[in-house]
Design an enzyme around this catalytic site. Structure first.
Site, PDB file in Angstrom:
ATOM      1  N   CYS A  83       0.948  -1.219  -0.087  1.00  0.00           N
ATOM      2  CA  CYS A  83       0.122   0.087   0.012  1.00  0.00           C
ATOM      3  C   CYS A  83       0.972   1.463   0.026  1.00  0.00           C
ATOM      4  O   CYS A  83       0.127   2.155  -0.250  1.00  0.00           O
ATOM      5  CB  CYS A  83      -1.002  -0.041   1.137  1.00  0.00           C
ATOM      6  SG  CYS A  83       0.042  -0.140   2.780  1.00  0.00           S
TER       7      CYS A  83
ATOM      8  N   ASP B 209       2.215   2.494   2.364  1.00  0.00           N
ATOM      9  CA  ASP B 209       2.380   3.509   3.785  1.00  0.00           C
ATOM     10  C   ASP B 209       3.545   3.308   4.438  1.00  0.00           C
ATOM     11  O   ASP B 209       4.219   2.251   4.684  1.00  0.00           O
ATOM     12  CB  ASP B 209       0.952   2.824   4.645  1.00  0.00           C
ATOM     13  CG  ASP B 209      -0.221   3.295   3.966  1.00  0.00           C
ATOM     14  OD1 ASP B 209      -0.339   3.854   3.052  1.00  0.00           O
ATOM     15  OD2 ASP B 209      -1.277   2.819   4.662  1.00  0.00           O
TER      16      ASP B 209
ATOM     17  N   CYS C 293      -2.690   5.210   5.731  1.00  0.00           N
ATOM     18  CA  CYS C 293      -4.205   5.415   5.902  1.00  0.00           C
ATOM     19  C   CYS C 293      -4.830   5.626   7.304  1.00  0.00           C
ATOM     20  O   CYS C 293      -3.839   5.585   8.329  1.00  0.00           O
ATOM     21  CB  CYS C 293      -4.659   3.755   5.656  1.00  0.00           C
ATOM     22  SG  CYS C 293      -4.437   2.708   6.700  1.00  0.00           S
TER      23      CYS C 293
ATOM     24  N   CYS D 246      -2.321  -3.088   9.304  1.00  0.00           N
ATOM     25  CA  CYS D 246      -1.929  -1.625   9.585  1.00  0.00           C
ATOM     26  C   CYS D 246      -1.467  -1.597  10.899  1.00  0.00           C
ATOM     27  O   CYS D 246      -0.537  -0.583  11.051  1.00  0.00           O
ATOM     28  CB  CYS D 246      -3.149  -0.637   9.247  1.00  0.00           C
ATOM     29  SG  CYS D 246      -3.955  -0.713   7.926  1.00  0.00           S
TER      30      CYS D 246
HETATM   31 FE1  FES Z   1      -1.670  -0.414   4.355  1.00  0.00          FE
HETATM   32 FE2  FES Z   1      -3.224   0.748   6.348  1.00  0.00          FE
HETATM   33  S1  FES Z   1      -3.670   0.454   4.184  1.00  0.00           S
HETATM   34  S2  FES Z   1      -1.008   0.140   6.098  1.00  0.00           S
END
Ligand code: FES
Length: 143
Positions: A34, A36, A59, A103
């Site tokens: 993702c 992040d 996110c 996450c």
């Molecule tokens: Fe990947 Fe939250 S969507 S860390």
């Protein structure tokens, strides 16, 4: 997707955001899928987490989990902070939707990575204390 009130609170008003200029342990972990990124700054004194701040580019669940993780380790001895699991973080937030559980792994790994950096700076091999840190999430199912 339904978030608990605690998640919404920590997302809207994250605690301990920022960086520590004279941090003596800094960790950064990212989720390859993702994209992040979570960065954690620690000020460690007498084997205690005297101060902690974080920056998360990610996110809402990643922000909420890092926020509550900092609250859970602040003022704690290092060995206790290292026991912080993503499960404990999720419980403290009154749960996360299944697709967002990964996450919280980022928060656990960010703490571990910052403590590992602290040990390395002291010339101590962090592996016996911290273990091997996975800086990615293989089961990330973020859309
Ligand atoms: Fe990947 Fe939250 S969507 S860390």
């Amino acid at each position: 997707m339904v978030y608990s009130e605690k998640v919404m609170d920590h997302f809207a008003n994250p605690r301990n955001v920022g960086e520590i200029e004279d941090a003596n342990g800094v960790g950064e972990v990212g989720n390859a899928k993702c994209g992040d990124i979570m960065k954690m700054y620690l000020k460690i004194e007498n084997n205690m987490i005297a101060d902690v701040k974080f920056k998360t580019f990610g996110c809402g669940a990643a922000i909420a989990t890092s926020s509550i993780a900092t609250e859970m380790i602040k003022g704690k001895p290092l060995d206790e902070a290292l026991k912080l699991t993503n499960r404990a973080v999720v419980e403290a937030l009154d749960g996360l939707p299944p697709a967002k559980l990964h996450c919280s792994v980022l928060a656990e790994q960010a703490v571990k990575s910052a403590v590992a950096d602290y040990y390395t700076r002291q010339g101590i091999d962090p592996t016996p204390f911290v273990g091997v840190i996975e800086d990615h999430c293989d089961h990330c199912d973020c859309e």
